[in-house]
Design a protein around this motif. Structure first.
Motif, short mmCIF file in Angstrom:
data_model
loop_
_atom_site.label_atom_id
_atom_site.label_comp_id
_atom_site.label_asym_id
_atom_site.label_seq_id
_atom_site.Cartn_x
_atom_site.Cartn_y
_atom_site.Cartn_z
N PHE A 119 2.00 7.20 -20.92
CA PHE A 119 2.57 8.37 -20.22
C PHE A 119 3.83 7.94 -19.50
CE2 PHE A 119 1.55 7.23 -15.84
CZ PHE A 119 0.46 6.37 -15.97
N GLU A 120 4.62 8.91 -19.10
CA GLU A 120 5.82 8.64 -18.29
C GLU A 120 5.70 9.45 -17.01
OE1 GLU A 120 9.33 9.30 -20.73
OE2 GLU A 120 8.42 8.03 -22.29
N GLY A 121 6.40 8.98 -15.95
CA GLY A 121 6.28 9.64 -14.64
C GLY A 121 4.91 9.31 -14.06
N GLY A 122 4.36 10.22 -13.26
CA GLY A 122 3.01 10.03 -12.74
C GLY A 122 2.88 8.90 -11.74
N THR A 123 3.99 8.52 -11.11
CA THR A 123 3.93 7.44 -10.11
C THR A 123 3.15 7.90 -8.88
OG1 THR A 123 6.00 6.52 -10.87
CG2 THR A 123 5.36 5.97 -8.62
N LEU A 124 2.32 6.99 -8.39
CA LEU A 124 1.59 7.28 -7.15
C LEU A 124 2.44 6.75 -5.99
CD1 LEU A 124 -1.14 8.07 -5.67
CD2 LEU A 124 -1.81 5.68 -5.99
N VAL A 125 2.72 7.62 -5.02
CA VAL A 125 3.49 7.20 -3.85
C VAL A 125 2.57 7.26 -2.64
CG1 VAL A 125 5.57 7.62 -2.49
CG2 VAL A 125 5.51 8.27 -4.92
N VAL A 126 2.43 6.14 -1.95
CA VAL A 126 1.52 6.09 -0.79
C VAL A 126 2.34 5.78 0.46
CG1 VAL A 126 -0.57 5.02 0.17
CG2 VAL A 126 -0.27 5.18 -2.31
N ARG A 127 2.10 6.54 1.52
CA ARG A 127 2.87 6.35 2.75
C ARG A 127 1.94 6.04 3.91
NH1 ARG A 127 4.78 11.08 0.51
NH2 ARG A 127 6.68 10.66 -0.68
N HIS A 128 2.49 5.23 4.81
CA HIS A 128 1.76 4.93 6.04
C HIS A 128 2.80 4.79 7.14
CE1 HIS A 128 -0.96 3.50 8.95
NE2 HIS A 128 -0.50 2.26 8.95
N GLY A 129 2.83 5.73 8.05
CA GLY A 129 3.90 5.74 9.05
C GLY A 129 5.24 5.77 8.32
N GLU B 58 -1.03 9.23 3.59
CA GLU B 58 -0.53 10.34 2.78
C GLU B 58 -0.11 9.80 1.42
OE1 GLU B 58 2.37 13.59 4.24
OE2 GLU B 58 3.51 12.26 2.92
N HIS B 59 -0.42 10.53 0.36
CA HIS B 59 0.00 10.07 -0.98
C HIS B 59 0.24 11.26 -1.88
CE1 HIS B 59 -4.40 10.39 -0.89
NE2 HIS B 59 -4.33 10.69 -2.19
N GLU B 60 0.97 10.98 -2.97
CA GLU B 60 1.24 12.04 -3.93
C GLU B 60 1.34 11.45 -5.33
OE1 GLU B 60 5.34 13.72 -4.06
OE2 GLU B 60 5.66 12.40 -2.32
N VAL B 61 1.17 12.29 -6.35
CA VAL B 61 1.34 11.86 -7.73
C VAL B 61 2.54 12.62 -8.27
CG1 VAL B 61 0.28 11.70 -10.01
CG2 VAL B 61 -1.14 11.50 -7.96
N ALA B 62 3.59 11.84 -8.65
CA ALA B 62 4.80 12.47 -9.18
C ALA B 62 4.48 13.11 -10.54
CB ALA B 62 5.89 11.43 -9.33
N ARG B 63 5.30 14.05 -10.92
CA ARG B 63 5.08 14.80 -12.16
C ARG B 63 5.02 13.88 -13.38
NH1 ARG B 63 5.57 20.31 -12.88
NH2 ARG B 63 6.36 20.56 -10.77
N VAL B 64 4.07 14.11 -14.23
CA VAL B 64 3.98 13.37 -15.49
C VAL B 64 4.96 14.03 -16.46
CG1 VAL B 64 2.47 12.84 -17.45
CG2 VAL B 64 1.60 12.65 -15.10
N THR B 65 5.90 13.24 -16.98
CA THR B 65 6.98 13.84 -17.79
C THR B 65 6.72 13.73 -19.28
OG1 THR B 65 8.17 11.77 -17.54
CG2 THR B 65 8.76 13.55 -16.04
#
Ligand SMILES: O=C(O)CCC(=O)C(=O)O
Ligand SMILES: [Fe+2]
Length: 773
Positions: free
Chosen positions: A160-170, A197-204
């Motif tokens: 797959f392409e895209g779909g990166t998991l972004v995780v934030r802390h402060g 907090e985290h998000e999954v970027a769009r799978v392209t």
């Protein structure tokens, strides 16, 4: 509430330690998963090898349902927030090899995140499928288990392409592309603390298949994680010197992660927080301090100005808030407090909010740089300027000296501490003899702190109960004269509600009838409210007075005490109020009416015949303060039987009062009111203006049922006011023809109706009056 702006932390050594710990902490970890083939078998499809074969993606998605997301307590499906398909664990299975590999990854994750590896367990939660276009907006995972601390995502090898998991802390952010999984060569996992907090970027392109696990910490043998054998000397010293200077200002170490109430336990703290809390706990112990966990809130109110508003002054800053530009002005209020307390083992503590001082907050992110959890901007409302309200929330480790513990916890909300005090006192009876004195001393310290921080309570707010009501009985169980005296003194100062019915008599019986004379007199002596008006005796105080006077004893000290108390109480009760009395709405008893029986019972029991007669005289002279309906008749109904029981007869001054009331009622009911024979009505309006003269003439006229008074608006309003004040027998309406308009008055039988009502009530009262043989 102090201000922290511009001030550095008072404990630089602590701040430095906190900074260092925060920097070294990991909040997300990722890596390759050795098992290539998960052995996925899906209900209704059978084995699903990955990478997926042609057509398999369609079949897999068809077996799935749209994944919801959590919003507050709800779960919602909305493909603008989350576009993912999912399967519940009951709908698929995985191979044993895979499960072992996930267990390995969990151990790796535990080590990296600073959690005890032997107790961290991965519980399968969902299978997630993201087709092209799939994504998940920023969110935090809800804690699905009591001890869930983190989430683990394992992405299967399927291109797959895209779909990166972004995780934030402060302010920190990490991106995880799941490299090998995306290229289809191997599985890859990521684990992160559940509050990040985290998000999954769009799978392209392609299909991203992931297994989601909850990482749950099994309850352990209360091991204090990473507790240094010897706490850092600098920390012990810094804490020690702080508490020496500010013994009742709790020292607050803000935690980095957010914790729910059930996550507030040393054992469940995350990453750097764990190290920090364990270090602080060890050091605080050496410094003679107690350590607790709590949720800290800050509520900041500033004046604020819209962009176009040019009248602003003060500290001008521009902030973007929901897209709106506003300038933040001077500070109006800054409140900082901690609540929802737990000890290090996670045991909830029942005391309430404790106020904090911002200079006592040690935080890796300075207090003024905290991100608000909520903001509210109120535009100009006409009676107040614009304000910006901001709320901030952080979990924290809070430290104070052991020997000031009760002062600290009772300071915010004493009532909330009473249940804990009671259970401590209850525990005394089960405490072994050898330890009982020490335990009782502890209870007394608690009692003294509660008394010192006793809340203000007013008689007329006495609706429902408060934990405070239970305090007197528990205090008695400590058998301490000075504590009782201190409590009574504080009550005289600020509490007229806490019931003392049995407390006062019991305390006097134990310590002597002369033990609290000064305090008890203080409790009932005259006082004024903030406007200088006299305050009525609180019903609460007449209640205990009646109990004390009702004692059967020949103790001369008792006689002296009740004599003094009755004298003070009667003096206060019969004191005329200088303030004017407005007509009272007569549908409930006033406080004075309610407490009349208690006062009279006290006087009769104490044999204070003259005082009794004086009160009755006062009552009879103030018929609008002591109505027959709500004051006198109910009191007689209560007191006559009481007197018979106590003295075997009706106490003579009581008898005299009963006779007077009966005679009054007999007079009032001698003749039934007669309905008006014509249109003549009482013409009692006192005003002599032209319009009121017309009104009186009309009222007295036996032939006129309807009257008309043309008058301008002000005069009409005046006439209507007079009609209402004198309760004249008319209704009114306005005729909007001609100039000026005309006030049309129509006669009623109002005063006759009221007389009938009064007559019926008096008949009833007469019937209800106790008989006196
Ligand atoms: O698919 C992922 O990488 C994360 C999914 C996720 O955040 C969730 O299920 O809560
Ligand atoms: Fe998530």
């Amino acid at each position: 509430m102090g201000k922290s702006r511009g001030k550095s932390s008072p404990v630089p050594a602590l701040a430095a330690a906190v900074h260092a710990a925060a920097r070294s902490a990991k909040f997300v970890v990722d890596g390759a998963l050795p098992a290539a083939d998960p052995g996925l078998v899906v209900e209704g499809i059978g084995p699903v090898p990955v990478p997926l074969r042609r057509g398999a993606a369609k079949a897999l998605v068809a077996a799935c349902h749209a994944a919801p997301y959590g919003k507050g307590t709800q779960t919602l499906v909305d493909d603008r927030v989350r576009k993912t398909f999912e399967l519940d664990p009951a709908q698929f299975s995985l191979g044993a090899g895979w499960t072992a590999a996930v267990a390995d990854a969990t151990r790796t994750a535990a080590q990296a995140l600073g959690l005890p590896a032997d107790r961290l367990e991965a519980r399968l939660y969902k299978l997630l499928v993201y087709e092209k276009g799939g994504f998940f907006l920023p969110h935090r995972d809800s804690e699905k288990h009591d001890r869930m601390v983190a989430s683990l995502i394992a992405v299967l090898p399927n291109p797959f392409e895209g779909g990166t998991l972004v995780v934030r802390h402060g302010p920190a952010e990490e991106k995880i592309p799941f490299r090998d999984a995306a290229s289809g060569t191997g599985a890859w996992f990521a684990a992160f603390y559940a509050d990040c907090e985290h998000e999954v970027a769009r799978v392209t392109a392609g299909v991203r298949i992931a297994l989601a696990y909850n990482l749950v910490l099994a309850p352990g043998a209360a091991v204090r994680p990473a507790t240094p054998a010897a706490p850092a000397d600098a920390l012990v010293e810094a804490i020690g010197s702080w508490v020496a200077r500010h013994p009742t200002k709790p020292l607050v170490f803000a935690l980095d992660h957010h914790y729910t109430q059930r996550g507030l336990s040393l054992d469940l703290l995350k990453g750097a927080d764990r190290t920090l809390a364990a270090g602080v706990a060890a050091a605080a112990g050496h410094a003679g301090c107690l350590v607790h966990l709590a949720q800290v809130s800050r509520h900041l109110t500033n004046s604020a100005f819209d962009e176009y508003d040019r009248y602003g002054y003060g500290d001008r800053r521009t902030r973007l808030q929901g897209g709106q530009q506003i300038r933040v002005g001077e500070e109006i209020e800054d409140e900082l407090y901690a609540e929802e307390w737990a000890d290090l083992d996670g045991k909830k503590q029942s005391w309430g909010a404790v106020a904090l001082d911002s200079v006592a907050v040690v935080s890796a992110t300075p207090l003024d740089d905290w991100k608000p959890t909520a903001e509210e901007y109120e535009g100009y409302t006409g009676n107040a300027g614009n304000t910006l309200d901001r709320w901030y929330h952080r979990s924290a480790v809070v430290v104070w000296p052991r020997d000031r513990h009760y002062d600290v916890v009772t300071r915010g909300h004493a009532a909330a501490c009473v249940p804990q005090f009671r259970s401590m006192v209850k525990g005394l009876s089960k405490t072994p003899k050898a330890k009982r004195d020490a335990a009782r001393g502890e209870c007394l310290r608690f009692a003294r702190a509660l008394v010192a921080n006793w809340p203000h309570r007013y008689a007329h707010f006495r609706e429902g109960t408060s934990p405070c009501d239970q305090f007197p009985a528990a205090l008695l169980a400590l058998h301490d004269r000075d504590a009782v005296a201190a409590f009574l003194t504080v009550l005289a100062e600020r509490d007229e509600a806490t019931p003392l019915k049995t407390f006062v008599a019991a305390a006097c019986r134990e310590f002597g009838w002369d033990a609290f004379e000064r305090e008890l007199k203080l409790l009932i002596s005259p006082r004024a409210d903030q406007y200088g008006h006299r305050r009525d005796l609180a019903p609460r105080d007449l209640e205990w007075l009646a109990e004390v006077c009702g004692e059967t004893t020949h103790d001369p000290e008792w006689r002296l005490l009740v004599g003094e108390l009755c004298r003070v109480a009667v003096g206060r009760f019969c004191e005329r109020d200088a303030r004017p009395r407005w007509g009272r709405d007569c549908t409930t008893a006033t406080a004075a009416e309610k407490s009349l029986p208690d006062l009279l019972r006290a006087l009769a029991a104490a044999g204070r015949d003259d005082d009794f007669a004086r009160v009755i005289r006062y009552v009879r002279e103030s018929p609008s303060d002591f109505t027959l309906d709500y004051g006198q008749v109910p009191a007689l109904k209560e007191l006559v039987p009481w007197s018979r029981e106590r003295f075997g007869s009706v106490y003579p001054p009581l008898r005299a009062w009963l006779d007077a009331v009966r005679a009054e009622l007999e007079r009032a009911t001698a003749a039934e009111p007669t309905p008006p024979a014509d249109w003549a009505r009482p013409a009692t309006v006192e005003c002599r203006c032209n319009f009121c003269t017309q009104l009186n003439t009309f009222l007295a006229d036996p032939a006129a049922g309807v009257g008309r008074i043309p008058a301008g608006e002000d005069s009409r309003r005046h006439v209507i006011q007079q009609v209402e004040r004198h309760r004249s027998d008319v209704t009114h309406r306005l005729e909007r023809t001609g100039r000026p308009y005309t006030l049309v008055l129509t006669k009623t039988t109002g005063s006759y109706d009221r007389a009938v009502q009064r007559y019926k009530t008096d008949c009833r009262l007469l019937r209800e009056l106790p008989s006196a043989p």
